[in-house]
Scaffold this motif. Structure first.
Motif, mmCIF file in Angstrom:
data_model
loop_
_atom_site.group_PDB
_atom_site.id
_atom_site.type_symbol
_atom_site.label_atom_id
_atom_site.label_comp_id
_atom_site.label_asym_id
_atom_site.label_seq_id
_atom_site.Cartn_x
_atom_site.Cartn_y
_atom_site.Cartn_z
ATOM 1 N N ARG A 27 48.293 -13.488 -0.819
ATOM 2 C CA ARG A 27 48.069 -13.180 0.592
ATOM 3 C C ARG A 27 48.137 -11.670 0.766
ATOM 4 N NH1 ARG A 27 51.304 -11.974 4.750
ATOM 5 N NH2 ARG A 27 53.131 -12.321 3.411
ATOM 6 N N THR A 60 48.884 -8.250 2.415
ATOM 7 C CA THR A 60 49.839 -7.738 3.408
ATOM 8 C C THR A 60 49.332 -6.458 4.061
ATOM 9 O OG1 THR A 60 51.062 -6.554 1.677
ATOM 10 C CG2 THR A 60 51.803 -8.785 2.228
ATOM 11 N N GLU A 118 44.489 -8.078 6.121
ATOM 12 C CA GLU A 118 45.893 -8.462 6.231
ATOM 13 C C GLU A 118 46.045 -9.899 6.712
ATOM 14 O OE1 GLU A 118 50.044 -6.978 8.400
ATOM 15 O OE2 GLU A 118 48.168 -5.873 8.724
ATOM 16 N N GLY A 119 46.878 -10.653 6.008
ATOM 17 C CA GLY A 119 47.152 -12.030 6.378
ATOM 18 C C GLY A 119 46.221 -13.047 5.757
ATOM 19 N N ARG A 120 45.098 -12.593 5.163
ATOM 20 C CA ARG A 120 44.160 -13.525 4.543
ATOM 21 C C ARG A 120 44.559 -13.810 3.107
ATOM 22 N NH1 ARG A 120 39.260 -14.212 7.003
ATOM 23 N NH2 ARG A 120 39.274 -16.114 5.730
#
Length: 465
Positions: free
Chosen positions: A76, A78, A126-128
């Motif tokens: 993931r 960040t 970010e977050g993917r």
């Protein structure tokens, strides 16, 4: 004479400046992840910008110990990544792909730089979550630490064994090799018969074709990469369950089998005893790998299945199984916090000796106190990386634990405190500051004097201090 650049040159320069200013690399937006996590003892280890959630490792190992590997790394982001780094030593990288698209790979020593194709930019935000596949091969290295200990990929009398603390895992697979980034694992190892391949977690599959067998091991609970192992050899293996359902798997070199039998039979009893003191066992499987004497120089608490360099005695078994709580489930945030692993595991030995060998914990404390080796430096502040495995981290670390028990003056409350610690940080990372804050909050006491004298102090305090 007036020299003029070709008409396209200013446009290319302007485009390059725009790309650099926006953090773009090869058409991908964002910024590169950091190289290293600035660990106080191994600053180049690990990488920033992403968190690995799963490693899928497929390794084909031949009789000479050479491997062909495919690492499928799910992570993931960040931050919005234009590039990111993986740790890998020695092996040849054949290709890399991110989200199925070929990615550029650059190498500088033990660092791989992966630059994804612009087509996958959205998955690098970010977050993917994104998946990277690295294909590699070669003869994995044996890494010699500054203290002379060997880790990485060790050749044994009939195969090999991978030991990872603190940096050895980067010798056999690419990854984010810092204890703060824990992940689940699927490790499939194919070896020539009659060799067997043993790893962490549970054996979920085995298939044989053309004289080679693939062993598929799965670890669903988070694991730091230095706790991953692969052992290849002519093992005698046994599977069973403890009375409360924990799966047991032992793999023993035939030359160590007879001398190991009685001690390995104690695993269920040691686990039951440990659960009463440290809380529920944090994993679904347990066991041991026992190599031939001389195949390695030390035991290691590899997750679910510690590796022993020959037949262990009961004290060493207790120590390495205690690490399943202290070090494996509750994992240090940085290598500075290693005393939390070794201090508690050593204290477990003291507790076992008190309960089974009529050696009071006070006697074990006194022996450690009298040993000059334990006072070379404070356990929470080793001078350098080679000192992480020196006596103060173990013996003085255990003394810190006992001083907490004495300060509480209530054994029931003390063991409740320990069980609470393993519950609060189950499958997580914790630092020395996390621990001292937890103890003070749970006890309602200001223990600054204890920490200053026993954990951080530079000299031997008075016994009653």
């Amino acid at each position: 004479m007036n020299h003029r650049a070709p008409a396209a040159a200013p446009l290319l320069l302007a485009l390059a400046l725009v790309l650099l200013g926006s953090g773009c690399t090869g058409g991908v937006e964002g910024t590169p992840g950091a190289v290293g996590l600035r660990d106080p003892y191994v600053p180049g280890l690990g990488n920033g910008g992403y968190d690995v959630t799963h490693y899928g490792l497929k390794l084909d190992v031949d009789r000479a110990g050479r491997l062909h590997g495919t690492a499928t790394i799910t992570a993931r982001a960040t931050q919005h990544l234009s590039a990111f780094h993986l740790d890998l030593a020695g092996l040849d990288v054949e290709s890399a792909a991110v989200e199925g698209e070929p990615a550029a790979v650059n190498r500088a020593g033990k660092e791989l730089t992966i630059r994804p194709d612009a087509a996958v930019d959205d998955r690098m935000r970010e977050g993917r979550t994104f998946t990277t596949v690295v294909r590699y091969s070669g003869s994995p290295q044996t890494i010699t630490d500054a203290d002379g200990a060997e880790e990485g990929w060790l050749r044994t009398a009939d195969g090999s064994v991978a030991l990872g603390e603190p940096t050895g895992s980067l010798a056999w697979f690419p990854g984010n090799h810092h204890p703060s980034d824990k992940a689940a694992y699927d490790i499939e190892v194919t070896v020539p018969d009659p060799l067997k391949a043993v790893s962490n977690g549970q054996l979920v599959g085995r298939r044989t074709e053309n004289g080679r067998t693939a062993y598929h091991w799965r670890t669903t609970e988070p694991m730091a990469s230095h706790l991953a192992t692969v052992a290849v050899g002519r093992f005698t293996t046994e599977q069973s369950r403890t009375p409360d359902g924990i799966r047991l798997f032992t793999a023993v070199d035939p030359r160590s089998a007879a001398a190991s039998e009685d001690v390995l039979a104690e695993i269920p009893a040691v686990l039951a005893w440990s659960q009463a003191r440290f809380g529920p066992y944090p994993f679904t499987s347990a066991g041991a790998i026992v190599e031939r004497t001389g195949d390695s120089a030390y035991a290691l608490e590899t997750q679910n299945r510690p590796v022993f360099p020959g037949p262990p005695d009961t004290g060493l078994l207790v120590h390495e199984l205690a690490h399943q709580w202290f070090g494996n489930s509750v994992t240090p945030k940085t290598w500075r916090d290693m005393w939390l692993n070794e201090g508690f595991a050593t204290y477990a030995e003291w507790l076992w000796a008190a309960d089974h060998d009529d050696v009071p914990v006070g006697e074990s404390f006194e022996a450690a106190y009298e040993s000059d080796a334990n006072w070379a430096f404070p356990p929470a502040d080793p001078p350098a990386a080679p000192d992480l495995s020196d006596p103060p981290v173990y013996g003085r670390g255990a003394m810190v634990v006992h001083r907490i028990r004495l300060a509480m003056d209530d054994d029931k409350a003390f063991f409740a405190l320990v069980r609470g610690w393993t519950e609060k940080y189950r499958h997580a990372n914790a630092s020395t500051d996390d621990f001292t804050a937890y103890v003070e909050e749970e006890t309602g006491r200001d223990l600054t004097g204890l920490w200053d004298a026993w954990l951080h102090g530079g000299s031997r305090p008075a016994r009653e201090g």
